[in-house]
Motif scaffolding. Structure first.
Motif, PDB file in Angstrom:
ATOM      1  N   GLN A 156      43.020  27.762  39.832  1.00  0.00           N
ATOM      2  CA  GLN A 156      41.809  27.907  39.001  1.00  0.00           C
ATOM      3  C   GLN A 156      41.374  29.365  38.918  1.00  0.00           C
ATOM      4  OE1 GLN A 156      38.775  24.430  39.265  1.00  0.00           O
ATOM      5  NE2 GLN A 156      39.657  24.582  41.321  1.00  0.00           N
ATOM      6  N   VAL A 157      41.809  30.164  39.887  1.00  0.00           N
ATOM      7  CA  VAL A 157      41.475  31.588  39.894  1.00  0.00           C
ATOM      8  C   VAL A 157      42.738  32.392  40.198  1.00  0.00           C
ATOM      9  CG1 VAL A 157      39.136  31.079  40.721  1.00  0.00           C
ATOM     10  CG2 VAL A 157      40.898  31.761  42.358  1.00  0.00           C
ATOM     11  N   THR A 158      42.703  33.667  39.823  1.00  0.00           N
ATOM     12  CA  THR A 158      43.744  34.621  40.247  1.00  0.00           C
ATOM     13  C   THR A 158      43.196  35.388  41.442  1.00  0.00           C
ATOM     14  OG1 THR A 158      44.614  34.843  37.999  1.00  0.00           O
ATOM     15  CG2 THR A 158      45.125  36.599  39.553  1.00  0.00           C
ATOM     16  N   PHE A 159      43.870  35.301  42.567  1.00  0.00           N
ATOM     17  CA  PHE A 159      43.369  35.874  43.820  1.00  0.00           C
ATOM     18  C   PHE A 159      44.113  37.176  44.111  1.00  0.00           C
ATOM     19  CE2 PHE A 159      42.698  34.892  48.648  1.00  0.00           C
ATOM     20  CZ  PHE A 159      41.838  35.976  48.742  1.00  0.00           C
ATOM     21  N   LEU A 160      43.367  38.288  44.086  1.00  0.00           N
ATOM     22  CA  LEU A 160      43.920  39.603  44.405  1.00  0.00           C
ATOM     23  C   LEU A 160      43.329  40.088  45.730  1.00  0.00           C
ATOM     24  CD1 LEU A 160      43.470  41.357  40.925  1.00  0.00           C
ATOM     25  CD2 LEU A 160      45.459  40.068  41.728  1.00  0.00           C
ATOM     26  N   LYS A 161      44.132  40.798  46.507  1.00  0.00           N
ATOM     27  CA  LYS A 161      43.650  41.352  47.777  1.00  0.00           C
ATOM     28  C   LYS A 161      43.844  42.864  47.771  1.00  0.00           C
ATOM     29  CE  LYS A 161      44.586  37.217  50.563  1.00  0.00           C
ATOM     30  NZ  LYS A 161      45.272  36.674  51.772  1.00  0.00           N
ATOM     31  N   HIS A 162      42.757  43.570  48.005  1.00  0.00           N
ATOM     32  CA  HIS A 162      42.836  45.024  48.049  1.00  0.00           C
ATOM     33  C   HIS A 162      43.733  45.442  49.217  1.00  0.00           C
ATOM     34  CE1 HIS A 162      40.674  49.151  48.427  1.00  0.00           C
ATOM     35  NE2 HIS A 162      41.686  49.207  47.590  1.00  0.00           N
ATOM     36  N   PRO A 163      44.764  46.216  48.944  1.00  0.00           N
ATOM     37  CA  PRO A 163      45.735  46.514  50.012  1.00  0.00           C
ATOM     38  C   PRO A 163      45.275  47.560  51.024  1.00  0.00           C
ATOM     39  CG  PRO A 163      46.373  47.590  47.954  1.00  0.00           C
ATOM     40  CD  PRO A 163      45.191  46.744  47.633  1.00  0.00           C
ATOM     41  N   ASP A 164      44.269  48.355  50.691  1.00  0.00           N
ATOM     42  CA  ASP A 164      43.854  49.446  51.574  1.00  0.00           C
ATOM     43  C   ASP A 164      42.535  49.084  52.263  1.00  0.00           C
ATOM     44  OD1 ASP A 164      43.329  51.787  52.885  1.00  0.00           O
ATOM     45  OD2 ASP A 164      43.335  53.065  51.105  1.00  0.00           O
ATOM     46  N   LEU A 165      42.600  48.765  53.535  1.00  0.00           N
ATOM     47  CA  LEU A 165      41.396  48.382  54.295  1.00  0.00           C
ATOM     48  C   LEU A 165      40.945  49.481  55.264  1.00  0.00           C
ATOM     49  CD1 LEU A 165      42.339  44.667  55.145  1.00  0.00           C
ATOM     50  CD2 LEU A 165      41.164  45.572  53.126  1.00  0.00           C
TER      51      LEU A 165
END
Length: 443
Positions: A156-165
């Motif tokens: 239902q959504v496109t899930f992106l994760k920021h790679p730089d924490l």
């Protein structure tokens, strides 16, 4: 057509006669070379039927051709007879057809709030089309519980994760308290690049994970998208009214929209052209106040609603709850669906400024005491005048609307004027006639 047919038939007959004359003339003069008299006589008898056959074939072909021409002529006459009706039907069909709306994705900026579920549930509840309004969730922080909530929505959504924490290098004057502002600016830049450069969208509506949306949230942005694209004096559309608290808005006019010189944020739409403009110089921190600088705004305005189409339920974030208890928790979220795509919004275009100015400065001037004590006679609107920005902030604070400035621009102001409702009457808190612009050194 009949005259052309007659000429064609005459031409064929003349041609046939000419061929016959030439053939018989050649036979009469001497026949074919090398033939004896007897052979010529025999050949003359043998060829005569053959010539007749040729002529007969030519005439039959002419008749067939004429019949075909006659058939085509009748077909063309039928088309011409019905053509006006076909045009009317085509026009009616064109009136019924609606141009396909543009794809407007929703970008949800998330971090460590598991209550992102409230935001996503409302978006999915009111979303009219998954194809036209894909939901993209970009998470920073790496918070496992929040990631689990987002992942539970599946496709239902496109899930992106920021790679730089990692932590961001900060200005020397900023302590650890401000690290969140740096990370947020970095996350915005990365996420918007994903939307515009990786996914190749041409526009986006940005919300954060602590926002709930109104039933007509999608309708609102779909209706205003063409105006944003066509009017260079605009640079965003926002779902937020900074003075949208209960009692300060006209609850009967959920369809009313305004221009604002103040960048509101909190659920806003931008075009790829704007991102191409600001991305190369994107700030390392405090991105929203950076957007409010005059060199970014460049005298462009945003459209905002009378009644907000978003509501923030996040008491604490990077701002540690600034303004929440005094203003934000009292905001009115629109509950009545407005069919914005069926309304005329031409009043919001470039001529809005002159019409707005005439409306404001033709309103009768009233005093602070009359407004505060509810002693206004008549239906309004009314003009409450301030002399300078100190005067503005004092009046705003006492009246209960937001009193802060960003680079000289009051929240929700347009051409120095802040409009709100007081005891059911429209008030224009306005500078003197002849106002020449904001002083960016203030606020």
């Amino acid at each position: 057509m009949l005259r052309k047919r007659g000429l064609f038939r005459t031409f064929l007959l003349v041609t046939c006669v000419a061929i016959l004359v030439l053939l018989f003339w050649g036979i009469a003069v001497g026949g074919r070379p090398g033939q004896t008299d007897r052979e010529q006589q025999r050949g003359q008898l043998d060829e005569t039927p053959s010539v007749r056959d040729v002529v007969a074939d030519i005439l039959r072909s002419a008749d067939t051709f004429e019949r075909e021409l006659d058939l085509q002529r009748k077909i063309i006459q039928r088309i011409q007879t019905h053509l006006p009706r076909l045009k009317v039907l085509a026009g009616r069909t064109g009136q019924r057809s609606v141009p396909r709306p543009d794809v407007i994705p929703i970008l949800v900026i998330a971090c460590n709030r598991v209550t992102v579920k409230r935001c996503l549930d409302a978006l999915l509840q009111y979303r009219p089309s998954a194809e036209l309004n894909p939901i993209i969730v970009s998470q920073d922080c790496g918070h496992a519980e929040t990631a689990k909530v987002i992942a539970s929505y599946g496709d239902q959504v496109t899930f992106l994760k920021h790679p730089d924490l990692t932590d961001v290098a900060m200005e020397p004057q900023h302590g650890t308290f401000f690290q969140g502002y740096y990370k947020l600016a970095r996350h915005y830049r990365w996420a918007l690049n994903q939307v515009f450069k990786t996914l190749s969208h041409s526009s986006v509506v940005i919300v954060e994970d602590d926002l709930e949306v109104a039933p007509d949230f999608f309708e609102y942005f779909q209706a205003l998208h063409p105006i944003l694209k066509s009017d260079p004096s605009l640079w965003c559309v926002s779902a937020w009214n900074d003075n949208g608290m209960h009692g300060f808005v006209d609850a009967a006019k959920a369809e009313l929209l305004h221009r604002s010189d103040f960048f509101p944020g909190l659920g806003w739409m931008m075009l790829r052209e704007l991102w191409d403009e600001v991305e190369p110089k994107w700030p390392t921190a405090f991105w929203d106040d950076w957007m409010r600088r005059p060199e970014q705004r460049r005298d462009r305005a945003c459209i905002r609603p009378e009644i907000s189409r978003t509501f923030t339920f996040g008491e604490y974030g990077v701002s540690q709850g600034e303004f929440y208890h005094k203003y934000l928790r009292h905001m009115k979220l629109n509950s009545r669906y407005v069919p914005f795509t069926k309304l005329d919004h031409s009043y919001l275009k470039e001529r809005y400024g002159d019409e707005f100015k005439n409306k404001v400065y033709s309103a009768p001037v009233v005093s602070y005491e009359e407004v505060k004590q509810g002693k206004l006679s008549g239906s309004g609107p009314f003009r409450l005048q301030y002399s300078n920005m100190d005067s503005f902030m004092g009046l705003a604070q006492n009246l209960g609307i937001m009193d802060d400035l960003k680079y000289g621009v009051p929240r929700a102001a347009y051409r120095g004027v802040v409009t709100f409702m007081s005891r059911g009457k429209r008030i224009y808190l306005a500078p003197p006639l002849g106002w020449t612009g904001y002083d960016s050194s203030q606020g």
